[in-house]
Every structure is written in C-alpha cells, then in structure tokens.
Design a protein around this motif. Structure first.
Motif, PDB file in Angstrom:
ATOM      1  N   LEU A  28       0.806  -1.228   0.000  1.00  0.00           N
ATOM      2  CA  LEU A  28       0.000   0.000   0.000  1.00  0.00           C
ATOM      3  C   LEU A  28       0.840   1.280   0.000  1.00  0.00           C
ATOM      4  N   HIS A  29       2.042   1.254   0.537  1.00  0.00           N
ATOM      5  CA  HIS A  29       2.915   2.443   0.589  1.00  0.00           C
ATOM      6  C   HIS A  29       2.165   3.696   1.060  1.00  0.00           C
ATOM      7  N   PRO A  30       1.651   3.704   2.301  1.00  0.00           N
ATOM      8  CA  PRO A  30       0.916   4.888   2.781  1.00  0.00           C
ATOM      9  C   PRO A  30       1.839   6.090   2.990  1.00  0.00           C
ATOM     10  N   TYR A  31       1.320   7.271   2.727  1.00  0.00           N
ATOM     11  CA  TYR A  31       2.051   8.512   3.028  1.00  0.00           C
ATOM     12  C   TYR A  31       1.052   9.553   3.515  1.00  0.00           C
ATOM     13  N   ALA A  32       1.485  10.393   4.459  1.00  0.00           N
ATOM     14  CA  ALA A  32       0.576  11.339   5.112  1.00  0.00           C
ATOM     15  C   ALA A  32       0.002  12.306   4.100  1.00  0.00           C
ATOM     16  N   ARG A 147     -15.916   6.365  22.133  1.00  0.00           N
ATOM     17  CA  ARG A 147     -16.110   6.797  23.516  1.00  0.00           C
ATOM     18  C   ARG A 147     -14.791   6.732  24.278  1.00  0.00           C
ATOM     19  N   HIS A 148     -13.950   5.786  23.887  1.00  0.00           N
ATOM     20  CA  HIS A 148     -12.647   5.604  24.525  1.00  0.00           C
ATOM     21  C   HIS A 148     -11.701   5.055  23.471  1.00  0.00           C
ATOM     22  N   SER A 149     -10.431   5.465  23.514  1.00  0.00           N
ATOM     23  CA  SER A 149      -9.505   4.948  22.505  1.00  0.00           C
ATOM     24  C   SER A 149      -8.080   5.033  23.022  1.00  0.00           C
ATOM     25  N   GLU A 150      -7.227   4.178  22.463  1.00  0.00           N
ATOM     26  CA  GLU A 150      -5.788   4.254  22.693  1.00  0.00           C
ATOM     27  C   GLU A 150      -5.205   5.118  21.573  1.00  0.00           C
ATOM     28  N   GLU A 151      -4.389   6.089  21.954  1.00  0.00           N
ATOM     29  CA  GLU A 151      -3.833   7.040  20.989  1.00  0.00           C
ATOM     30  C   GLU A 151      -3.147   6.321  19.812  1.00  0.00           C
ATOM     31  N   GLU A 152      -2.429   5.225  20.117  1.00  0.00           N
ATOM     32  CA  GLU A 152      -1.633   4.585  19.055  1.00  0.00           C
ATOM     33  C   GLU A 152      -2.482   3.794  18.064  1.00  0.00           C
ATOM     34  N   TYR A 153      -3.812   3.728  18.313  1.00  0.00           N
ATOM     35  CA  TYR A 153      -4.693   3.021  17.382  1.00  0.00           C
ATOM     36  C   TYR A 153      -5.562   3.985  16.570  1.00  0.00           C
ATOM     37  N   LEU A 154      -5.236   5.280  16.620  1.00  0.00           N
ATOM     38  CA  LEU A 154      -6.015   6.250  15.838  1.00  0.00           C
ATOM     39  C   LEU A 154      -5.178   6.674  14.624  1.00  0.00           C
ATOM     40  N   PRO A 155      -5.526   6.159  13.436  1.00  0.00           N
ATOM     41  CA  PRO A 155      -4.675   6.411  12.265  1.00  0.00           C
ATOM     42  C   PRO A 155      -4.775   7.852  11.768  1.00  0.00           C
ATOM     43  N   GLN A 156      -3.648   8.434  11.395  1.00  0.00           N
ATOM     44  CA  GLN A 156      -3.643   9.708  10.683  1.00  0.00           C
ATOM     45  C   GLN A 156      -3.979   9.409   9.219  1.00  0.00           C
ATOM     46  N   GLY A 237       4.365   2.447  12.537  1.00  0.00           N
ATOM     47  CA  GLY A 237       5.287   3.422  11.953  1.00  0.00           C
ATOM     48  C   GLY A 237       4.679   4.801  11.839  1.00  0.00           C
ATOM     49  N   ASP A 238       5.456   5.718  11.263  1.00  0.00           N
ATOM     50  CA  ASP A 238       5.081   7.136  11.222  1.00  0.00           C
ATOM     51  C   ASP A 238       3.835   7.395  10.386  1.00  0.00           C
ATOM     52  N   ASP A 239       3.784   6.864   9.200  1.00  0.00           N
ATOM     53  CA  ASP A 239       2.601   7.016   8.361  1.00  0.00           C
ATOM     54  C   ASP A 239       1.894   5.678   8.324  1.00  0.00           C
ATOM     55  N   PRO A 240       0.724   5.594   8.888  1.00  0.00           N
ATOM     56  CA  PRO A 240      -0.200   6.593   9.430  1.00  0.00           C
ATOM     57  C   PRO A 240      -0.125   6.787  10.947  1.00  0.00           C
ATOM     58  N   ASP A 241       1.081   6.699  11.500  1.00  0.00           N
ATOM     59  CA  ASP A 241       1.283   6.999  12.915  1.00  0.00           C
ATOM     60  C   ASP A 241       0.507   6.048  13.833  1.00  0.00           C
ATOM     61  N   LEU A 242       0.695   4.757  13.617  1.00  0.00           N
ATOM     62  CA  LEU A 242       0.065   3.723  14.445  1.00  0.00           C
ATOM     63  C   LEU A 242       1.146   2.878  15.087  1.00  0.00           C
ATOM     64  N   SER A 243       0.793   2.222  16.197  1.00  0.00           N
ATOM     65  CA  SER A 243       1.703   1.248  16.770  1.00  0.00           C
ATOM     66  C   SER A 243       0.898   0.057  17.250  1.00  0.00           C
ATOM     67  N   VAL A 244       1.163  -1.116  16.679  1.00  0.00           N
ATOM     68  CA  VAL A 244       0.446  -2.333  17.061  1.00  0.00           C
ATOM     69  C   VAL A 244       1.431  -3.342  17.653  1.00  0.00           C
ATOM     70  N   GLY A 245       0.949  -4.165  18.584  1.00  0.00           N
ATOM     71  CA  GLY A 245       1.827  -5.120  19.263  1.00  0.00           C
ATOM     72  C   GLY A 245       2.937  -4.349  19.953  1.00  0.00           C
ATOM     73  N   ARG A 246       4.148  -4.916  19.913  1.00  0.00           N
ATOM     74  CA  ARG A 246       5.299  -4.190  20.470  1.00  0.00           C
ATOM     75  C   ARG A 246       5.952  -3.419  19.338  1.00  0.00           C
ATOM     76  N   HIS A 247       5.236  -2.437  18.831  1.00  0.00           N
ATOM     77  CA  HIS A 247       5.626  -1.672  17.652  1.00  0.00           C
ATOM     78  C   HIS A 247       5.971  -2.636  16.511  1.00  0.00           C
ATOM     79  N   GLY A 248       5.063  -3.598  16.307  1.00  0.00           N
ATOM     80  CA  GLY A 248       5.282  -4.629  15.295  1.00  0.00           C
ATOM     81  C   GLY A 248       4.240  -4.565  14.196  1.00  0.00           C
ATOM     82  N   GLU A 249       3.669  -5.752  13.865  1.00  0.00           N
ATOM     83  CA  GLU A 249       2.695  -5.864  12.786  1.00  0.00           C
ATOM     84  C   GLU A 249       1.440  -6.545  13.296  1.00  0.00           C
ATOM     85  N   LEU A 250       0.314  -6.128  12.763  1.00  0.00           N
ATOM     86  CA  LEU A 250      -0.948  -6.825  12.984  1.00  0.00           C
ATOM     87  C   LEU A 250      -1.346  -7.481  11.673  1.00  0.00           C
TER      88      LEU A 250
END
Ligand SMILES: [Zn+2]
Ligand SMILES: [Zn+2]
Length: 268
Positions: A28-32, A147-156, A237-250
């Motif tokens: 997909l090569h996402p970019y902001a 209603r509630h969210s973890e910051e690292e799961y909100l994609p830019q 990673g930076d784009d789209p600024d998410l972090s899953v697992g231990r900064h790994g992959e889902l």
C-alpha cells in the motif's frame, strides 16, 4: 544485474517448487495526505450506506476498565464507535476475495485493546471488522467519535501508492525439502531468503504474513475451522502513525469459505 537480490521470478526459476506458493499481493505504501475522494486510503473520511447505523464495539476493554473504574458494571457495556482503518477499492487489489457485486472493502477497528476476542487465545489488540461494500451505494459519513480509545490506534489520514506484486511465504510455510532448497540457493547468492527477498514487508493486502517474532502459528477460522488466508498487514510506523503489538505488525486473516466469518488476528 547480478548484484541485485533475486526477486520471486528468479527464485522460482531456481527452485521451481516455489511456483505454487506465489500469491498476488498489493503493497500500500501509505504517506501522510488526505486521500482523494473515492480513492483507497487509510484513516480519513468514511463512506457508509445511508440509513445504516455505524458499527460499534460492545466488548469489555481491559485498559478502559482499569483507568475508569465504573461503579455501575452496566456502564461497561456502553458501545463505542469503531474507527475507519482502511478503505480499499477493488481495482487496487483485484486479487482479494471480493464477494459478488462488491467493489469497496472498508476495514474498521475498535481503537482499544481486547483480550477476549472469541477464538483468539493469545491476542491483545484492536478488534477488526471487514465490510465488503458497493461504492455506488455509499455516501460520505461522519462516524461518531469513539467513547474511549488508545492514541496509538487512531490512524492519521494517508493516501496510498498501491503496488501489485507476487509474494512468497516465509520458510516456515514451506515443506522441509523446499525450505532447504531455497535456503541453499539464497546462501549461494550470499543472501538471506526472508530478509532479502521471500516476502514483501509493509502495509500489504493478500500475499503472505511475516512470522518474524513467533514461529508459524496456523490461523484457523473460528466459525468453520478452515485454514485462513492473510488479508492485511498493518505495520507500525510514522505514516499513518500507528503502533500495534510491540511496535510490530498486525495481521488480519480471512476465511476462504466465507469472508463473512469472523476475521483471524495475529500480532508479530
Ligand atoms: Zn472494542
Ligand atoms: Zn470459516
């Protein structure tokens, strides 16, 4: 040319047994950037069938319960809105198992941790939903905020540069003899199969998942027991600024019998 890492074509030429493991994939090569209206993208504006309610998660969220003690346990069942994770047009990933008449896949997730998703014994992360839809039947929508969210799961919001290719699996997925032949070939080239060629890394639809953290974990459908196929890799990673697992992959897996069966999930 000889110092280029061998791509799938060269690998298959050298080890013909690999041919039947080639799977189409889209990187997909996402970019902001705000995705163009109607284009594939990550985060950003949602589209939804008019009159249909937006999807909500009704699960208990362990983090939320820890931080906000609810004197009334009933409050734990208050649904929270899912957020749009990815929107994929069929032309960007024609190899996905599109149900008849659909041409847009929307991946939504609940931006909270879940430790009790049915059939996911060792999973701790967002809950994921797939919506296979028809673009012509959708209208711009403004989902309610979660209603509630973890910051690292909100994609830019990200636009995409989809690249279609053929993907090969990690050696874990190959029969022993084939894995040995591949290892021997790549060693002669001074390369390492997983790192230098085998499987493409990054945000990916279709193809094969990485098993770099654990060994191969067979992902079977919780509904019918069939071995599931890799559908999507979400990369931290930076784009789209998410972090899953231990900064790994889902990894999201889909059932080959029916895409409506609940997805399989794995963190690496
Ligand atoms: Zn949830
Ligand atoms: Zn199934």
């Amino acid at each position: 040319m000889t110092d280029l890492p061998p791509g799938p074509a060269e690998l298959v030429a050298a080890v013909p047994g690999l041919a039947r493991y080639l799977r189409p994939a889209t990187l997909l090569h996402p970019y902001a950037a705000q995705p163009a209206p109607g284009a594939s993208g990550i985060g950003g504006p949602a589209r939804w069938p008019g009159g249909e309610p937006w999807s909500h998660c009704t699960a208990r969220h362990p983090e939320e319960d820890d931080r906000i003690p609810h004197p009334d346990p009933e409050l734990r069942a208050v649904p929270t809105a899912l957020v749009p994770l990815a929107r994929i047009r069929a032309e960007d990933a024609p190899h996905l198992p599109w149900p008849e008449g659909t041409d847009l896949l929307q991946v939504l997730w609940c931006p909270n941790d879940h430790d009790d998703i049915q059939g996911e014994r060792y999973y701790y992360g967002p809950a994921v939903e797939l919506h296979w839809q028809r673009a012509a039947e959708l209208a711009p929508a403004t989902p309610p905020p979660p209603r509630h969210s973890e910051e690292e799961y909100l994609p830019q919001p990200c636009a995409l540069r989809p690249e279609q290719l053929l993907d090969l699996p990690d050696r874990d997925e190959l029969p022993e003899e084939l894995a040995r032949a591949v290892a021997e070939f790549t060693r002669r080239q001074g390369l390492e199969y997983e790192r230098d060629r085998g499987r493409a890394d990054g945000w990916k639809l279709g193809g094969w998942p990485s098993w770099h953290l654990t060994d191969l974990v067979p992902i079977d459908c919780g509904r019918c027991g069939e071995r599931m196929n890799h559908l999507l890799t979400v990369e931290s990673g930076d784009d789209p600024d998410l972090s899953v697992g231990r900064h790994g992959e889902l990894h999201v897996f889909v059932c080959p019998v029916d895409v409506a069966h609940p997805v399989g999930l794995d963190l690496q």
